[in-house]
Design a protein around this motif. Structure first.
Motif, PDB file in Angstrom:
ATOM      1  N   THR A  53       1.175   4.336  -2.803  1.00  0.00           N
ATOM      2  CA  THR A  53       0.549   5.625  -2.499  1.00  0.00           C
ATOM      3  C   THR A  53       1.488   6.696  -1.956  1.00  0.00           C
ATOM      4  OG1 THR A  53      -0.046   4.854  -0.267  1.00  0.00           O
ATOM      5  CG2 THR A  53      -1.662   4.494  -2.027  1.00  0.00           C
ATOM      6  N   THR A  54       2.767   6.372  -1.684  1.00  0.00           N
ATOM      7  CA  THR A  54       3.689   7.358  -1.140  1.00  0.00           C
ATOM      8  C   THR A  54       4.987   7.387  -1.948  1.00  0.00           C
ATOM      9  OG1 THR A  54       4.944   5.931   0.388  1.00  0.00           O
ATOM     10  CG2 THR A  54       2.789   6.735   1.150  1.00  0.00           C
ATOM     11  N   LYS A  55       5.820   8.357  -1.631  1.00  0.00           N
ATOM     12  CA  LYS A  55       7.132   8.495  -2.273  1.00  0.00           C
ATOM     13  C   LYS A  55       8.257   7.992  -1.362  1.00  0.00           C
ATOM     14  CE  LYS A  55       5.511  10.648  -5.937  1.00  0.00           C
ATOM     15  NZ  LYS A  55       5.534  10.007  -7.278  1.00  0.00           N
ATOM     16  N   HIS A  56       7.912   7.426  -0.219  1.00  0.00           N
ATOM     17  CA  HIS A  56       8.944   6.936   0.691  1.00  0.00           C
ATOM     18  C   HIS A  56       9.782   5.857   0.007  1.00  0.00           C
ATOM     19  CE1 HIS A  56       7.240   9.161   3.969  1.00  0.00           C
ATOM     20  NE2 HIS A  56       6.085   8.521   3.918  1.00  0.00           N
TER      21      HIS A  56
ATOM     22  N   TYR B  54       0.825  -1.202   0.000  1.00  0.00           N
ATOM     23  CA  TYR B  54       0.000   0.000   0.000  1.00  0.00           C
ATOM     24  C   TYR B  54       0.867   1.263   0.000  1.00  0.00           C
ATOM     25  CZ  TYR B  54      -2.989   3.695   1.863  1.00  0.00           C
ATOM     26  OH  TYR B  54      -3.632   4.880   2.053  1.00  0.00           O
ATOM     27  N   LEU B  55       1.912   1.279   0.827  1.00  0.00           N
ATOM     28  CA  LEU B  55       2.774   2.456   0.919  1.00  0.00           C
ATOM     29  C   LEU B  55       3.589   2.651  -0.356  1.00  0.00           C
ATOM     30  CD1 LEU B  55       3.980   2.078   4.616  1.00  0.00           C
ATOM     31  CD2 LEU B  55       2.353   3.753   3.713  1.00  0.00           C
TER      32      LEU B  55
ATOM     33  N   ARG C 239       6.414  -0.909  -7.291  1.00  0.00           N
ATOM     34  CA  ARG C 239       6.042   0.517  -7.333  1.00  0.00           C
ATOM     35  C   ARG C 239       5.907   0.986  -8.775  1.00  0.00           C
ATOM     36  NH1 ARG C 239       9.180   4.358  -3.516  1.00  0.00           N
ATOM     37  NH2 ARG C 239       7.194   4.454  -2.380  1.00  0.00           N
TER      38      ARG C 239
ATOM     39  N   ALA D 295       2.029   1.865  -8.725  1.00  0.00           N
ATOM     40  CA  ALA D 295       1.841   3.157  -8.052  1.00  0.00           C
ATOM     41  C   ALA D 295       0.691   3.932  -8.672  1.00  0.00           C
ATOM     42  CB  ALA D 295       3.125   3.975  -8.143  1.00  0.00           C
TER      43      ALA D 295
ATOM     44  N   ILE E  14      10.136   2.413   4.082  1.00  0.00           N
ATOM     45  CA  ILE E  14       8.870   1.696   4.245  1.00  0.00           C
ATOM     46  C   ILE E  14       9.070   0.431   5.073  1.00  0.00           C
ATOM     47  CG2 ILE E  14       7.173   0.304   2.956  1.00  0.00           C
ATOM     48  CD1 ILE E  14       7.230   2.499   0.811  1.00  0.00           C
TER      49      ILE E  14
END
Length: 255
Positions: A214-217, A210-211, A250, A254, A222
């Motif tokens: 949905t994120t740029k980390h 999920y991360l 990703r 993404a 992560i």
């Protein structure tokens, strides 16, 4: 699904993907988004609320925000996933996964086909999704909630879903629930054929998926966010369970 399940006039499609990709979605939640999986061809096993099920071509799975679930498609399964947002709050009566069949509803199939067309504008997709949800409301749906919320297995499951980032062991679960480690395994394993620690690993990898979506980390960051502090272990476990590296996942998935 009743017509007041959500405010369909405020729905907004966030992400839509159609693929034969065999990558499973391990146990994850979408805090603010509804998640809809449409099995277009083939079959997929899914896990939610302490139960395991199989969905077949023509089935639609609808998960409300915050409901932890996993879906494992067969190799040849064609699956369409739709994530959408609604400004309305989720009624207490709509916290369960709902299972529908569109086999007797050609209208839903037509709406899905139009949504898949690249020429369909984003604002039109919102309207098509609104129409799809209204059509879905007219179908009989099965609510999937096999566990009593106060049962020991349900309480352990809820605890793992909430505290998965923490350092959890069978000993700490034993202290938390005043049960022996062997008894905890005995009552938990029938849920998903996983021990609590095995489930914890699936939950962490699902949250990492999920991360990554949905994120740029970074993948390394992560890993720590989901409670896996050995990065090499995270990368190897992710690739083993998902079928590809975090960076490849990703790139493909993404939002």
């Amino acid at each position: 699904m009743s017509s007041d399940m959500l405010d369909v006039s405020s729905v907004h499609l966030i992400h839509q993907i159609v693929s034969y990709a065999v990558s499973p979605r391990h146990f994850q939640t979408f805090p603010d988004h509804w998640c809809m999986h449409i099995i277009c061809d083939g079959a997929a096993d899914f896990y939610v609320s302490g139960g395991s099920y199989t969905a077949y071509a023509g089935d639609i799975l609808l998960f409300p925000p915050g409901l932890c679930h996993a879906i494992l498609p067969e190799n040849s399964t064609l699956r369409m996933t739709i994530l959408f947002f609604t400004g309305a709050s989720v009624p207490d009566s709509s916290q369960d996964c709902r299972l529908y069949s569109m086999r007797s509803s050609p209208t839903i199939l037509s709406l899905l086909q139009i949504m898949q067309q690249s020429a369909t504008l984003p604002v039109a997709r919102d309207k098509l999704l609104e129409a799809l949800l209204l059509q879905l409301a007219a179908l009989p749906g099965l609510s999937l909630s096999p566990l009593h919320p106060s049962s020991p297995s349900s309480l352990i499951l809820a605890y793992l879903n909430t505290h998965f980032q923490e350092d959890i062991s069978l000993s700490s679960l034993s202290e938390q629930f005043h049960l022996t480690p062997s008894h905890i395994i005995h009552i938990f394993k029938p849920l998903y054929e996983l021990s609590p620690i095995q489930y914890l690993n699936h939950r962490r990898i699902g949250e990492a998926q999920y991360l990554l979506e949905t994120t740029k980390h970074s993948a390394g960051a992560i890993a720590g966010m989901v409670g896996i502090y050995n990065r090499n272990y995270f990368y190897s476990t992710f690739k083993k369970m998902v079928g590809m590296s975090p960076s490849d996942y990703r790139r493909i998935c993404a939002f």
